[in-house]
Design an enzyme around this catalytic site. Sequence first.
Site, mmCIF file in Angstrom:
data_model
loop_
_atom_site.group_PDB
_atom_site.id
_atom_site.type_symbol
_atom_site.label_atom_id
_atom_site.label_comp_id
_atom_site.label_asym_id
_atom_site.label_seq_id
_atom_site.Cartn_x
_atom_site.Cartn_y
_atom_site.Cartn_z
ATOM 1 N N PRO A 108 55.093 40.542 8.475
ATOM 2 C CG PRO A 108 53.846 40.621 10.438
ATOM 3 C CD PRO A 108 54.958 39.890 9.788
ATOM 4 C CD GLU A 135 53.139 37.764 19.395
ATOM 5 O OE1 GLU A 135 52.064 37.169 19.191
ATOM 6 O OE2 GLU A 135 53.356 38.925 19.006
ATOM 7 N NE ARG A 173 46.352 34.594 -11.888
ATOM 8 C CZ ARG A 173 45.199 34.271 -12.462
ATOM 9 N NH1 ARG A 173 44.565 33.181 -12.108
ATOM 10 N NH2 ARG A 173 44.684 35.043 -13.402
ATOM 11 C CG ASP A 188 49.813 40.915 -19.782
ATOM 12 O OD1 ASP A 188 50.411 40.444 -18.795
ATOM 13 O OD2 ASP A 188 50.138 40.694 -20.956
HETATM 14 C C1 LIG Z 1 52.017 42.289 17.692
HETATM 15 C C2 LIG Z 1 52.692 42.734 16.441
HETATM 16 N N1 LIG Z 1 52.525 41.800 15.339
HETATM 17 C C3 LIG Z 1 53.305 42.243 14.155
HETATM 18 C C4 LIG Z 1 52.349 42.998 13.260
HETATM 19 C C5 LIG Z 1 53.025 40.445 15.755
HETATM 20 C C6 LIG Z 1 52.795 39.472 14.668
HETATM 21 C C7 LIG Z 1 51.533 39.245 14.147
HETATM 22 C C8 LIG Z 1 51.335 38.279 13.160
HETATM 23 C C9 LIG Z 1 52.401 37.540 12.727
HETATM 24 C C10 LIG Z 1 52.185 36.484 11.720
HETATM 25 N N2 LIG Z 1 52.066 37.083 10.416
HETATM 26 C C11 LIG Z 1 52.857 36.690 9.397
HETATM 27 O O1 LIG Z 1 53.672 35.783 9.570
HETATM 28 C C12 LIG Z 1 52.734 37.339 8.109
HETATM 29 C C13 LIG Z 1 53.485 36.852 7.070
HETATM 30 S S1 LIG Z 1 53.249 37.702 5.656
HETATM 31 C C14 LIG Z 1 52.146 38.778 6.360
HETATM 32 N N3 LIG Z 1 51.541 39.791 5.697
HETATM 33 C C15 LIG Z 1 50.684 40.535 6.400
HETATM 34 N N4 LIG Z 1 50.419 40.293 7.689
HETATM 35 C C16 LIG Z 1 51.003 39.282 8.389
HETATM 36 O O2 LIG Z 1 50.712 39.104 9.594
HETATM 37 C C17 LIG Z 1 51.945 38.460 7.699
HETATM 38 C C18 LIG Z 1 53.692 37.777 13.211
HETATM 39 C C19 LIG Z 1 53.881 38.760 14.192
#
Ligand SMILES: CCN(CC)Cc1ccc(CNC(=O)c2csc3nc[nH]c(=O)c23)cc1
Length: 271
Positions: A108, A135, A173, A188
């Site tokens: 994230p 987490e 793709r 495109d």
């Molecule tokens: C409580 C705070 N969270 C961070 C926003 C903890 C958390 C939530 C979800 C995750 C798992 N998410 C991913 O691994 C992830 C990997 S890419 C991605 N893109 C957008 N949102 C996402 O949650 C992800 C890791 C930590």
Amino acid sequence: MPFVPVLSARAMRFDLITLFPEMFAAVRDQGVSGRAHARGIWSLVTWNPRDFTTDVHRTVDDRPYGGGPGMVMLAEPLSQAVEAARAARLQAGADTPEAPAPVVLLSPAGRTHDQAGARRWADGTGAILICGRYEGIDQRFIDRCVDEEVSLGDFVLSGGELGAMVLMDSVVRLLPGVLHDAESAVQDSFNPALDGLLDSPHYTRPEVWRGDPVPEPLLSGHHARIAAWRREQSLALTAARRPELIERARAAGRLDGSDERVLEQAGRDSK
Ligand SMILES: CCN(CC)Cc1ccc(CNC(=O)c2csc3nc[nH]c(=O)c23)cc1
């Protein structure tokens, strides 16, 4: 002897570090990416950190120092899985020691993936993609092993696997031979760097469905009229839903006088 460049058409290879390898059947075996995989245009290998544990419980996570909710992924199994993937890539010729593929953490906190990113990836030879769960991941693994972090956007997923599949689909793709030429031209149009407008509406048989007819221009067989109608529809839809894409197209000089007249009219219509 003339210099003949060796075109090392090195196929795209992704190595996934994931606790849920079976999830990846979705992109490996289905649809456009599945067909391209079957044709050898790209390849996907999964590595499960659980296979790199030494305790009887095959532990891959533990409680966070400093307390707090949830669990954190251990650095050691992840690191050993990455090392195994790296060795396999070298062995297969997917990597060279001089040009190792990047280690990419789906997270994230990463830079948000977009079409420009997909294009950049498509010019490469793949990556080692780390899919987090729980987490998060011990920061010392990230500091030591990860080259870049990629996010799908500002929403919370349960892990990195779906992000990895979206990233791979958007890249595969774009690879030569995956989409027919016509489709790749459409491809495109999604690229804000080129056309960047939303698609015009699509219709197919029957001509009348539950009383709803296909718009007349599409039935005219008049290619200029059809193209004009589609352009008008794209402009109006984009102006209504994604006005920032209109600005981007205008700034890039991709809108002509006719487009601007259509947009003025669409603006009047929407009042
Ligand atoms: C409580 C705070 N969270 C961070 C926003 C903890 C958390 C939530 C979800 C995750 C798992 N998410 C991913 O691994 C992830 C990997 S890419 C991605 N893109 C957008 N949102 C996402 O949650 C992800 C890791 C930590």
